[in-house]
Scaffold this active site. Structure first.
Site, PDB file in Angstrom:
ATOM      1  N   ASP A  11       0.695  -1.082   0.012  1.00 41.36           N
ATOM      2  CA  ASP A  11      -0.018   0.000  -0.201  1.00 41.36           C
ATOM      3  C   ASP A  11       0.924   1.348   0.039  1.00 41.36           C
ATOM      4  OD1 ASP A  11      -2.439   1.522   0.230  1.00 41.36           O
ATOM      5  OD2 ASP A  11      -2.042   1.538   2.356  1.00 41.36           O
ATOM      6  N   ASP A  13      -0.226   5.165   1.023  1.00 39.88           N
ATOM      7  CA  ASP A  13      -0.439   5.878   2.060  1.00 39.88           C
ATOM      8  C   ASP A  13      -0.336   5.299   3.390  1.00 39.88           C
ATOM      9  OD1 ASP A  13      -0.827   8.522   0.690  1.00 39.88           O
ATOM     10  OD2 ASP A  13      -2.735   7.402  -0.027  1.00 39.88           O
TER      11      ASP A  13
END
Length: 257
Positions: A11, A13
């Protein structure tokens, strides 16, 4: 799960960056993947930006991720609809990340009798556009949303996001959208196909149990939860599923690459 990790999905953020600032170990992790030529993709449910935009934003944060190493919910959505209905049409609520992805897949964007209504992320949701989407769905257009996240971050606090607007459209139409982004394993499997990877030797790194870890687990990947984003260590116990491992940050995973 057995087998050495040969491929990585991570991922963005809460794992690599937070509000435009690189998180501890992010630069080292990406540098290590690059040095060893490990196949990897950076995943994000955010459909606002194109991969080129996101690559530039991460470069500003202090590390380099080529645009071809970025996989967004917009790209996953465009891939999905173009496989389901090649050369189709869509009424789109969203930004350049989504409209560009659909154009590149040969989709026609229209507000007249579209095959799909596709809802993505935007910072300027228009009431008239939402009204148009509701009427098109009631007239038979298929309802797709890029991701189910109800809120997104901003410097002033949470903003309503795709999931919240989708709920409003559902309430008005009685039609639930098909969500493409995490935790739908469709997004993970499309990412695996993009780097010719197999679930048995691929790991998913994320900061959210309800999207990153759930998607990775359902796709059969090894999962690593890092504590630099949304989910705290105490909250892990509340879920009926577990990550393979919990680490303080992505800095603790550099040696596993």
């Amino acid at each position: 799960m057995s087998g050495e990790i040969e491929n990585w999905l991570t991922d963005m953020d809460g794992v690599l960056v937070h509000e435009g600032i690189a998180l501890p170990g992010a630069a080292d992790f990406i540098a290590r993947l690059t040095e060893l030529d490990r196949p990897y993709l950076v995943l994000t449910n955010n459909s606002i930006y194109t991969p080129r935009d996101l690559s530039a934003r991460m470069a500003t944060s202090g590390f380099t991720v080529p645009e071809e190493r970025i996989w967004t919910s917009a790209l996953a959505t465009a891939t999905f609809v173009s496989q389901q209905m090649p050369g189709g049409s869509a009424y789109v609520i969203g930004e350049a990340g989504l409209t560009t992805a659909l154009h590149e897949r040969g989709y026609i964007l229209t507000d007249t009798d579209p095959d799909y209504v596709i809802l993505g992320e935007t910072r300027t949701y228009s009431f008239s556009a939402i009204t148009r989407a509701i009427r098109l769905i009631r007239d038979g257009a298929r309802f797709i949303a890029t991701n189910p996240d109800p809120t997104g971050p901003s410097s002033e606090g949470p903003l309503p996001a795709t999931g919240a607007v989708a709920a409003m459209i559902t309430k008005a139409t009685g039609r639930n959208p098909y969500f493409i982004g995490k935790p739908n394993p469709v997004m993970i499997r499309a990412a695996l196909n993009r780097i010719n990877a197999h679930s048995e030797n691929t790991a998913m790194v994320g900061d959210r149990m309800d999207t990153d870890i759930l998607a990775g687990m359902e796709a059969g990947l090894r999962t690593y939860l890092v504590l630099t984003g949304s989910t705290t260590e105490a909250e892990v116990e509340k879920y009926p599923f577990r990550p393979s491992e919990v680490r303080a940050s992505i800095a603790d995973l550099v040696d596993l690459v």
